[in-house]
Write an enzyme that holds these catalytic residues in place. Structure first.
Site, PDB file in Angstrom:
ATOM      1  N   THR A  92      -2.543   3.316   5.159  1.00  0.00           N
ATOM      2  CA  THR A  92      -2.591   4.357   4.134  1.00  0.00           C
ATOM      3  C   THR A  92      -3.834   4.121   3.274  1.00  0.00           C
ATOM      4  O   THR A  92      -4.191   2.972   3.033  1.00  0.00           O
ATOM      5  CB  THR A  92      -1.316   4.236   3.276  1.00  0.00           C
TER       6      THR A  92
ATOM      7  N   THR B 172       0.287   1.025  -0.921  1.00  0.00           N
ATOM      8  CA  THR B 172       0.287   1.035   0.548  1.00  0.00           C
ATOM      9  C   THR B 172       1.261  -0.023   1.043  1.00  0.00           C
ATOM     10  O   THR B 172       1.494  -1.020   0.367  1.00  0.00           O
ATOM     11  CB  THR B 172      -1.130   0.772   1.098  1.00  0.00           C
TER      12      THR B 172
END
Lengths: 310, 310
Positions: free
Chosen positions: A167, A218
């Site tokens: 991410t 993330t």
């Protein structure tokens, strides 16, 4: 101390042959964002630019390079939030667009809503004139290889996840003291169709408040959601903890309470920043006072002049 | 003090001709949930039962009776969360099912994910054998009248919203001390297709943690998301505030920071509970120690024996 921008390219375990590209990617993204800030641009413009660059970069699990879902398709999530108004925009499970973070920003700027999902998000994209791109253009050889490997009888899905939890996200404070965050992801390898993770969920994938700071997260989405990681870290900052201590407290709580690892980038209104992670690696970069900072492993912290040719 | 269950049928301004049905609906739902708890059932079973009853009741904006989106369709959001594991399940923008809260629970129980959206949620519903229902069966005469009125040239969309912000929700603590919450909604009248509000967003529409308590929220979704209202109230409780004070602090902050009204039901692990709102009305009911509590306007608090014939 202002302006400042910090980006991450995902926490996890990055395969050796991809570490260089990942580091280069976060440094390039942070330079572009810092150029905007140095020119007097807004923190929102800066974080959207940083995340756009990482979406376009096949090294990251967002936009071009997203992981594939159980059916081999690409469904993406993204969020932006501005700390002045607490306004946010998000899209979830959106398909066939190159830059979900830009669509998330349009949700914030052009609608009275905070999140549009799936086909409704696509309709909105068309109405806004956002070009539709073929799914193939978002899929890399590497993503397809990992998906195929994951489907193999001997595959260990958890191990396959580890290679790329990438991410991407960014937080920034501009010279006017406005704070923003942005996060974008292809989600989780082999996820069910329609799975929505932490990224578009305000307080989990990111949060920004001019009075406190901003966080972009993330890691394993479902675990991040359990502890609303971004908002949790900002609560610790409201209690007087530094960006670094608050980030570590949030990550330690996620580890002890739900046994999960992850990473964050964090800023406060005065321009203090942190890039912290409990995973083995997180590619990150920051820019402040014309200096570029970056690292990948715990404790790693390189610096160079922002204008140094790379 | 245990077990306890508290439900709400939405904050806002309830038209006079609908107040009685709304009060009756929350009382009926809380009785059913309390019967489960008194029989040794879990808080999760209790909150899902309460919300299911309100979804089936056309007086509320959830399930049957949901408001219509801009295209005259019904798209629903729901969430459940259990405080022991911090596990949650949610669905967003789901169509053609009678009880989104039950599908949200299946997401929690039967998948490794926390949220499924739109067509992906429908696919999962089919795989689980959840019956598909025609959209017409979810639409009431009243919902259609309000939608038509809202589309009229002289309509004031904000005023039309006020009549029925009736998201439904419940929080409970069972006799083993396990805490759960559930929230379900048809969303916002005339919303864009694919709009996702606060309800399925963990920390906004609801949150449950055995160590702290649980909250289910109602009001203007986009505002609730800005302040992650459920998690905010629980942070105040972690700081030592009572359920009542923490709820009021959260609602007051939402009013001062983003100029929005709403309501919440809140419990803590010892069984203290609150039903608080900054809006003109919120239909709510609670059951504890064989007593039924309910009210609608600020300061209103009626009690009767839970076994009293209604």
């Amino acid at each position: 101390m202002l302006p400042v921008v910090v980006v991450h390219g995902g926490a996890g375990q990055i395969p050796k042959q991809r570490t260089e590209q990942s580091t280069l990617g976060v440094c390039t993204a942070v330079r572009a964002a810092y150029t905007i800030l140095r020119g007097g641009g807004s923190s929102m413009d800066a974080v959207v630019e940083a995340v756009t660059q990482m979406e376009d970069n096949p090294s990251f699990n967002a936009g071009h390079g997203s992981v594939l879902n159980a059916k081999g398709g690409v469904e993406m999530d993204a969020i932006v939030m501005e700390g002045k108004t607490l306004g946010s925009g998000a899209v979830s499970a959106v398909r066939n667009i190159a830059n979900p973070v830009q669509l998330a920003r349009l949700v914030m700027d052009k609608t009275s809503h905070a999140c549009l999902t799936a086909e409704g998000a696509s309709q909105f994209a068309r109405a806004m004139g956002v070009p539709e791109v073929p799914e193939e253009s978002l899929i890399t050889e590497y993503s397809r290889m990992r998906w195929t490997k994951n489907l193999a009888p001997e595959a260990n899905p958890v191990e396959c996840q580890m290679g790329k939890m990438g991410t991407v996200g960014a937080v920034a404070v501009d010279s006017e003291g406005n704070i923003a965050c942005a996060t974008s992801t292809g989600g989780m390898l082999n996820k069910m169709e329609g799975r929505v993770g932490d990224t578009p969920c305000i307080g989990s994938g990111g949060y920004a408040d001019n009075n406190v700071g901003a966080v972009s997260t993330t890691g394993h989405g479902e675990a991040i959601m359990k502890v609303t990681l971004a908002r949790l870290i900002l609560f610790h900052m409201e209690q007087g903890h530094s960006v670094e201590a608050a980030s570590d407290l949030g990550l330690a709580y996620m580890k002890s309470r739900v046994a999960a690892l992850g990473g964050v980038v964090t800023v406060d209104p005065r321009g203090h920043w942190a890039a912290r992670f409990s995973s083995r690696q997180m590619s990150w970069a920051a820019a402040q006072k014309d200096t570029l900072h970056y690292g990948l492993y715990t404790g790693e912290h390189f610096t160079q002049s922002i204008d140094h040719p790379h």
